[in-house]
Scaffold this motif. Sequence first.
Motif, PDB file in Angstrom:
ATOM      1  N   GLU A  22       0.814  -1.222   0.000  1.00 21.42           N
ATOM      2  CA  GLU A  22       0.000   0.000   0.000  1.00 21.42           C
ATOM      3  C   GLU A  22       0.844   1.267   0.000  1.00 21.42           C
ATOM      4  O   GLU A  22       0.360   2.354  -0.328  1.00 21.42           O
ATOM      5  CB  GLU A  22      -0.931   0.002   1.210  1.00 21.42           C
ATOM      6  CG  GLU A  22      -0.220   0.049   2.551  1.00 21.42           C
ATOM      7  CD  GLU A  22      -1.160   0.020   3.727  1.00 21.42           C
ATOM      8  OE1 GLU A  22      -0.697   0.299   4.855  1.00 21.42           O
ATOM      9  OE2 GLU A  22      -2.350  -0.267   3.528  1.00 21.42           O
ATOM     10  N   ARG A  23       2.116   1.139   0.330  1.00 23.09           N
ATOM     11  CA  ARG A  23       3.012   2.305   0.379  1.00 23.09           C
ATOM     12  C   ARG A  23       3.758   2.449  -0.949  1.00 23.09           C
ATOM     13  O   ARG A  23       4.444   1.529  -1.395  1.00 23.09           O
ATOM     14  CB  ARG A  23       4.015   2.157   1.526  1.00 23.09           C
ATOM     15  CG  ARG A  23       3.380   2.171   2.905  1.00 23.09           C
ATOM     16  CD  ARG A  23       4.310   1.593   3.941  1.00 23.09           C
ATOM     17  NE  ARG A  23       4.544   0.158   3.715  1.00 23.09           N
ATOM     18  CZ  ARG A  23       5.321  -0.591   4.491  1.00 23.09           C
ATOM     19  NH1 ARG A  23       5.963  -0.045   5.512  1.00 23.09           N
ATOM     20  NH2 ARG A  23       5.470  -1.887   4.210  1.00 23.09           N
ATOM     21  N   ALA A  24       3.631   3.627  -1.541  1.00 22.31           N
ATOM     22  CA  ALA A  24       4.275   3.859  -2.842  1.00 22.31           C
ATOM     23  C   ALA A  24       5.787   3.711  -2.752  1.00 22.31           C
ATOM     24  O   ALA A  24       6.425   3.215  -3.693  1.00 22.31           O
ATOM     25  CB  ALA A  24       3.915   5.249  -3.360  1.00 22.31           C
ATOM     26  N   SER A  25       6.387   4.118  -1.640  1.00 15.20           N
ATOM     27  CA  SER A  25       7.836   4.025  -1.499  1.00 15.20           C
ATOM     28  C   SER A  25       8.302   2.569  -1.525  1.00 15.20           C
ATOM     29  O   SER A  25       9.367   2.261  -2.082  1.00 15.20           O
ATOM     30  CB  SER A  25       8.283   4.693  -0.193  1.00 15.20           C
ATOM     31  OG  SER A  25       7.674   4.056   0.935  1.00 15.20           O
ATOM     32  N   VAL A  26       7.509   1.683  -0.945  1.00 12.40           N
ATOM     33  CA  VAL A  26       7.855   0.259  -0.952  1.00 12.40           C
ATOM     34  C   VAL A  26       7.707  -0.306  -2.361  1.00 12.40           C
ATOM     35  O   VAL A  26       8.549  -1.069  -2.832  1.00 12.40           O
ATOM     36  CB  VAL A  26       6.964  -0.521   0.044  1.00 12.40           C
ATOM     37  CG1 VAL A  26       7.223  -2.028  -0.070  1.00 12.40           C
ATOM     38  CG2 VAL A  26       7.229  -0.047   1.469  1.00 12.40           C
ATOM     39  N   PRO A  54      -1.114   3.547  -9.385  1.00  5.94           N
ATOM     40  CA  PRO A  54      -1.589   4.928  -9.448  1.00  5.94           C
ATOM     41  C   PRO A  54      -0.497   5.993  -9.478  1.00  5.94           C
ATOM     42  O   PRO A  54      -0.745   7.121  -9.903  1.00  5.94           O
ATOM     43  CB  PRO A  54      -2.419   5.056  -8.158  1.00  5.94           C
ATOM     44  CG  PRO A  54      -1.778   4.092  -7.206  1.00  5.94           C
ATOM     45  CD  PRO A  54      -1.286   2.945  -8.058  1.00  5.94           C
ATOM     46  N   GLU A  55       0.719   5.652  -9.044  1.00  5.53           N
ATOM     47  CA  GLU A  55       1.779   6.650  -8.928  1.00  5.53           C
ATOM     48  C   GLU A  55       2.658   6.676 -10.177  1.00  5.53           C
ATOM     49  O   GLU A  55       3.196   5.640 -10.590  1.00  5.53           O
ATOM     50  CB  GLU A  55       2.655   6.365  -7.702  1.00  5.53           C
ATOM     51  CG  GLU A  55       1.929   6.505  -6.373  1.00  5.53           C
ATOM     52  CD  GLU A  55       1.574   7.946  -6.062  1.00  5.53           C
ATOM     53  OE1 GLU A  55       2.288   8.856  -6.555  1.00  5.53           O
ATOM     54  OE2 GLU A  55       0.585   8.168  -5.346  1.00  5.53           O
ATOM     55  N   PHE A  56       2.837   7.868 -10.725  1.00  4.46           N
ATOM     56  CA  PHE A  56       3.639   8.005 -11.943  1.00  4.46           C
ATOM     57  C   PHE A  56       5.057   7.502 -11.747  1.00  4.46           C
ATOM     58  O   PHE A  56       5.599   6.787 -12.594  1.00  4.46           O
ATOM     59  CB  PHE A  56       3.666   9.466 -12.397  1.00  4.46           C
ATOM     60  CG  PHE A  56       4.626   9.712 -13.529  1.00  4.46           C
ATOM     61  CD1 PHE A  56       4.270   9.395 -14.834  1.00  4.46           C
ATOM     62  CD2 PHE A  56       5.898  10.235 -13.292  1.00  4.46           C
ATOM     63  CE1 PHE A  56       5.160   9.603 -15.883  1.00  4.46           C
ATOM     64  CE2 PHE A  56       6.786  10.445 -14.329  1.00  4.46           C
ATOM     65  CZ  PHE A  56       6.411  10.126 -15.621  1.00  4.46           C
ATOM     66  N   SER A  57       5.697   7.895 -10.639  1.00  6.52           N
ATOM     67  CA  SER A  57       7.093   7.509 -10.426  1.00  6.52           C
ATOM     68  C   SER A  57       7.252   5.996 -10.350  1.00  6.52           C
ATOM     69  O   SER A  57       8.252   5.442 -10.835  1.00  6.52           O
ATOM     70  CB  SER A  57       7.642   8.159  -9.157  1.00  6.52           C
ATOM     71  OG  SER A  57       6.900   7.747  -8.016  1.00  6.52           O
ATOM     72  N   VAL A  58       6.270   5.328  -9.759  1.00  7.68           N
ATOM     73  CA  VAL A  58       6.335   3.861  -9.666  1.00  7.68           C
ATOM     74  C   VAL A  58       6.107   3.250 -11.047  1.00  7.68           C
ATOM     75  O   VAL A  58       6.793   2.295 -11.441  1.00  7.68           O
ATOM     76  CB  VAL A  58       5.309   3.321  -8.649  1.00  7.68           C
ATOM     77  CG1 VAL A  58       5.394   1.790  -8.571  1.00  7.68           C
ATOM     78  CG2 VAL A  58       5.552   3.926  -7.267  1.00  7.68           C
TER      79      VAL A  58
END
Length: 224
Positions: A22-26, A54-58
């Motif tokens: 659930e964490r984008a950083s992970v 959902p996150e562009f960077s990911v």
Amino acid sequence: MTVTGRKQDGDEARLLGGLADERASVRLRAALAVGSAPRPDFVGALVERCAVEPEFSVRDMLTWALTRHPVSLTLPALLRELDSQRPQARSQALHTLSKIRDARAYPAITRALLTDADDEVARSAWRAAVVLVPEGGEAALVAVLVTQFGRGPLETRRSLSRALAGLGEVIVPALRATAEAADPDVRAHALATERLLRDPDSGFEGAVEEAKRVVALGGSGREG
């Protein structure tokens, strides 16, 4: 199973689980790790995650991770995504294909994708098509792309103009024909694209405003 084999399976399960955390950083770190140590079993999970992330960077890292895997594995998986009912799946697959740059993907970039109702899918298709189009196929591609003039908000129009400008002088006849269209938005978009071709460093928004003034005055904006 050996201890080494169990450890590898455990590491793979941990990384695949991280892609859905659930964490984008992970998720970002997991995608980086997967790309840094590519394995055939990762390809399906990466493609599947691209469709929902959902996150562009990911998403960008997921694409990078896919480019680290053999094309023999990634290409078939990405081509299947082009028929997905999920717009993001289509868009991300097209984006990744543009990064892999394997010309065998070009026939799969159909007119339906180039004119997709979803702006993000269409924009990704435009960029991928321009990168992958084979020599001699540019005119047919341009003929489809110019049908999209006047479409969507400024960012969508900018994407189309930049894609076309990337093809070079081959676009000029189609631009000049389209600049005679009845729709003033289409005419302005065509004129702005030609200005962008002539001066790549010019701002697109300024080119559009100038083109609109030319259209309002009933001119074509052509030189010579």
